[in-house]
Design a protein around this motif. Structure first.
Motif, PDB file in Angstrom:
ATOM      1  N   ALA A  97     -15.645  -6.943   9.793  1.00  0.00           N
ATOM      2  CA  ALA A  97     -14.964  -6.076   8.823  1.00  0.00           C
ATOM      3  C   ALA A  97     -15.884  -5.762   7.646  1.00  0.00           C
ATOM      4  CB  ALA A  97     -13.696  -6.757   8.324  1.00  0.00           C
ATOM      5  N   LEU A  98     -16.694  -6.735   7.248  1.00  0.00           N
ATOM      6  CA  LEU A  98     -17.644  -6.509   6.156  1.00  0.00           C
ATOM      7  C   LEU A  98     -18.665  -5.437   6.534  1.00  0.00           C
ATOM      8  CD1 LEU A  98     -18.460  -7.548   3.325  1.00  0.00           C
ATOM      9  CD2 LEU A  98     -19.964  -9.192   4.454  1.00  0.00           C
TER      10      LEU A  98
ATOM     11  N   VAL B 113     -10.033  -0.278   7.080  1.00  0.00           N
ATOM     12  CA  VAL B 113     -10.795  -1.483   7.409  1.00  0.00           C
ATOM     13  C   VAL B 113     -10.093  -2.757   6.932  1.00  0.00           C
ATOM     14  CG1 VAL B 113     -12.950  -2.741   7.017  1.00  0.00           C
ATOM     15  CG2 VAL B 113     -13.018  -0.318   7.599  1.00  0.00           C
ATOM     16  N   PRO B 114      -9.696  -2.876   5.651  1.00  0.00           N
ATOM     17  CA  PRO B 114      -8.995  -4.099   5.224  1.00  0.00           C
ATOM     18  C   PRO B 114      -7.680  -4.321   5.966  1.00  0.00           C
ATOM     19  CG  PRO B 114      -9.735  -2.842   3.316  1.00  0.00           C
ATOM     20  CD  PRO B 114      -9.911  -1.959   4.519  1.00  0.00           C
TER      21      PRO B 114
ATOM     22  N   LYS C 174      -6.003  -2.046  -2.952  1.00  0.00           N
ATOM     23  CA  LYS C 174      -5.855  -2.507  -1.566  1.00  0.00           C
ATOM     24  C   LYS C 174      -4.438  -2.266  -1.095  1.00  0.00           C
ATOM     25  CE  LYS C 174      -6.166  -6.599   1.408  1.00  0.00           C
ATOM     26  NZ  LYS C 174      -6.356  -8.065   1.456  1.00  0.00           N
TER      27      LYS C 174
ATOM     28  N   ALA D 296     -18.356   2.780   3.226  1.00  0.00           N
ATOM     29  CA  ALA D 296     -18.803   3.141   1.875  1.00  0.00           C
ATOM     30  C   ALA D 296     -19.794   4.306   1.901  1.00  0.00           C
ATOM     31  CB  ALA D 296     -19.430   1.931   1.194  1.00  0.00           C
TER      32      ALA D 296
ATOM     33  N   ASP E 161     -12.050   3.435   4.123  1.00  0.00           N
ATOM     34  CA  ASP E 161     -12.036   2.307   3.191  1.00  0.00           C
ATOM     35  C   ASP E 161     -10.664   1.641   3.172  1.00  0.00           C
ATOM     36  OD1 ASP E 161     -14.656   2.824   2.397  1.00  0.00           O
ATOM     37  OD2 ASP E 161     -14.009   4.286   0.916  1.00  0.00           O
TER      38      ASP E 161
ATOM     39  N   GLN F  90     -16.931  -2.120   6.381  1.00  0.00           N
ATOM     40  CA  GLN F  90     -16.734  -1.718   4.986  1.00  0.00           C
ATOM     41  C   GLN F  90     -17.998  -1.086   4.420  1.00  0.00           C
ATOM     42  OE1 GLN F  90     -15.376  -5.316   3.062  1.00  0.00           O
ATOM     43  NE2 GLN F  90     -13.234  -4.722   3.218  1.00  0.00           N
ATOM     44  N   GLU F  91     -19.144  -1.644   4.780  1.00  0.00           N
ATOM     45  CA  GLU F  91     -20.411  -1.073   4.323  1.00  0.00           C
ATOM     46  C   GLU F  91     -20.625   0.312   4.932  1.00  0.00           C
ATOM     47  OE1 GLU F  91     -22.420  -2.158   2.067  1.00  0.00           O
ATOM     48  OE2 GLU F  91     -21.309  -4.014   1.692  1.00  0.00           O
TER      49      GLU F  91
ATOM     50  N   LYS G  72      -8.441  -5.585   9.428  1.00  0.00           N
ATOM     51  CA  LYS G  72      -8.990  -6.939   9.299  1.00  0.00           C
ATOM     52  C   LYS G  72      -7.852  -7.942   9.161  1.00  0.00           C
ATOM     53  CE  LYS G  72     -10.098  -8.651   5.450  1.00  0.00           C
ATOM     54  NZ  LYS G  72     -10.679  -8.948   4.118  1.00  0.00           N
TER      55      LYS G  72
END
Length: 356
Positions: free
Chosen positions: A121-122, A140-141, A222, A129, A137, A125-126, A144
C-alpha cells in the motif's frame, strides 16, 4: 562419547544439546535471517520511492517471530516428556503446548501478511502521489484497510479450524439468529461501512477536498471504514461517522469557484450623503482592483440604509479561491483599504456602544 548417550530426565544429552543449539542459533541468527528474507521479498515488489530499509523495518519483527516459533518447534522434536510424568498423549501439557505453538505460528504468518499489505500500500501511495487525480489517493488507504481486515478475519477462522478443530463452514452457516443479533448489535458499524461504500460510489468529495457538514468544516485527510477524518482550519482533527456524511446535507467547498465575503460598515449618522457616495464608489474600485477578486461575479458595494445610530454600507465581493487562508488575507487587505478610504473622506465609524 558415553556422556552424550547418558540421559537427563529420560532424554539423551546429545538430544538436549541439539535442543539448546537450535534455540540459541535461532536467537543469534533471527535478525540476519529476517533481513535476508526481507531483501528477497523486496526484489519482487521494490519501488524507487520506497527504500529497502523501509521494507526491512516493516518485516523484520514478524519474520523474526516466525523464525523463532519454527525453530522452537524443531528444537522440541529432539525432546520428549519423561514417561514418569504420566502425561496423556491426547490431553495435558503436551497438547496445550502444541496448540500454543499453532496459535503463534498462524499469528506470525498473519503478521507478515499484514505488514506486506501495508508495504505494498505504501508503494501504491507513492505512485498515486505522482498522478494528478486525488481519487487514487483515496482508494489506496481504503483497500489497505479492507485487506488488513480480511487477513485478520481469515486468521481468526484459521485458528478456530486448525487449532481448536471447529468446523468453520458449519459455524458460519449456523449463525442464524445469532448472526442476526450480532448484526443488530453492530447496526451503527454496518451503517458506517455501507455509508463508506456509498461515498466511494458517489464521490461527493475526495481526499484533500474542503467540506462542511452541519457545523464542522475541514480538509479531508482520510476516508475509512467507519469514519472520515477532517483537519479543521485551527489544526485540530475531527472524526465524523460516515453515516452522517450520507444522511445530512454536505457542502464541498473545493468545488467552489469563489468564496464570498459580506459585511456591513457602519458610519456616523451625521455623515453627508455625498461623502457616503464617494466612500461607496471608492471601496468598489478597490475591490475590483484586487488580484484575488472573482472577475465574472465580483460582487457590489452599496449604501444599505439607515441603521439604529449609523449609516450602513454593505460590502460584498467574491474571492477567486476556495482556500480559507486566501479569503481571510483578501478580507484583511480590503479592510485596511476601507479604513484608509473612510479617513481620507473625513468620515468616522459609528460608535454604537456610546448610544444611550
Amino acid at each position: 562419547m558415553e556422556f552424550l548417550e547418558s540421559e537427563i530426565l529420560e532424554n539423551k544429552v546429545n538430544d538436549i544439546l541439539w535442543f539448546i543449539g537450535i534455540i540459541v542459533s535461532s536467537l543469534l541468527l533471527k535478525r540476519l535471517l529476517s533481513v535476508s528474507l526481507s531483501k528477497v521479498l523486496y526484489r519482487f515488489i521494490k519501488h524507487d520511492k520506497v527504500s529497502i530499509h523501509t521494507c526491512i523495518e516493516m518485516l523484520r519483527k514478524p519474520v523474526e517471530l516466525f523464525i523463532i516459533v519454527l525453530m522452537v518447534y524443531f528444537a522440541f522434536l529432539y525432546l520428549h516428556f519423561p514417561l514418569s510424568w504420566n502425561l496423556a498423549a491426547t490431553l495435558g501439557l503436551k497438547v496445550v503446548l502444541l496448540k500454543i505453538f499453532q496459535c503463534f505460528l498462524i499469528f506470525s504468518i498473519s503478521w507478515i501478511l499484514i505488514r506486506l499489505v501495508k508495504f505494498i500500500a505504501l508503494i501504491f501511495q507513492e505512485r498515486a502521489a505522482l498522478t494528478e487525480t486525488k481519487l487514487d489517493d483515496q482508494f489506496v488507504p481504503f483497500f489497505k484497510d479492507l485487506a488488513v481486515v480480511t487477513v485478520s478475519i481469515m486468521t481468526f477462522f484459521s485458528m478456530l479450524g486448525i487449532v481448536f478443530k471447529i468446523d468453520v463452514v458449519a459455524l458460519v452457516t449456523g449463525l442464524g439468529i445469532g448472526g442476526l443479533a450480532i448484526a443488530l448489535a453492530a447496526k451503527e458499524t454496518l451503517e458506517n461501512l455501507f455509508a463508506s461504500l456509498m461515498l466511494f460510489m458517489d464521490l461527493p468529495f475526495v481526499v484533500g477536498d474542503n467540506i462542511q457538514i452541519d457545523k464542522v468544516s475541514g480538509d479531508v485527510e482520510k476516508i475509512g471504514f467507519r469514519s472520515t477524518r477532517l483537519k479543521t482550519a485551527d489544526g485540530s482533527v475531527v472524526t465524523v461517522p460516515n453515516r452522517l456524511l450520507t444522511a445530512q446535507a454536505l457542502e464541498n467547498m473545493s468545488t467552489r469557484q469563489f468564496r464570498r465575503a459580506k459585511y456591513l460598515i457602519k458610519l456616523q449618522q451625521d455623515t453627508p450623503a455625498s461623502t457616503i457616495q464617494n466612500i461607496v464608489s471608492q471601496i468598489q474600485e478597490e475591490v475590483l482592483a484586487h488580484e484575488h477578486i472573482y472577475k465574472p461575479e465580483p460582487g457590489i458595494t452599496r449604501f444599505d440604509g439607515i441603521g439604529e445610530g449609523s449609516m450602513d454600507i454593505q460590502v460584498a465581493y467574491n474571492v477567486e479561491s476556495n482556500n480559507v487562508a486566501i479569503l481571510n488575507k483578501t478580507r484583511e487587505e480590503i479592510n485596511y483599504k476601507i479604513v484608509d478610504i473612510v479617513e481620507k473622506n473625513g468620515a468616522k465609524f459609528a460608535d454604537l456602544n456610546s448610544r444611550i
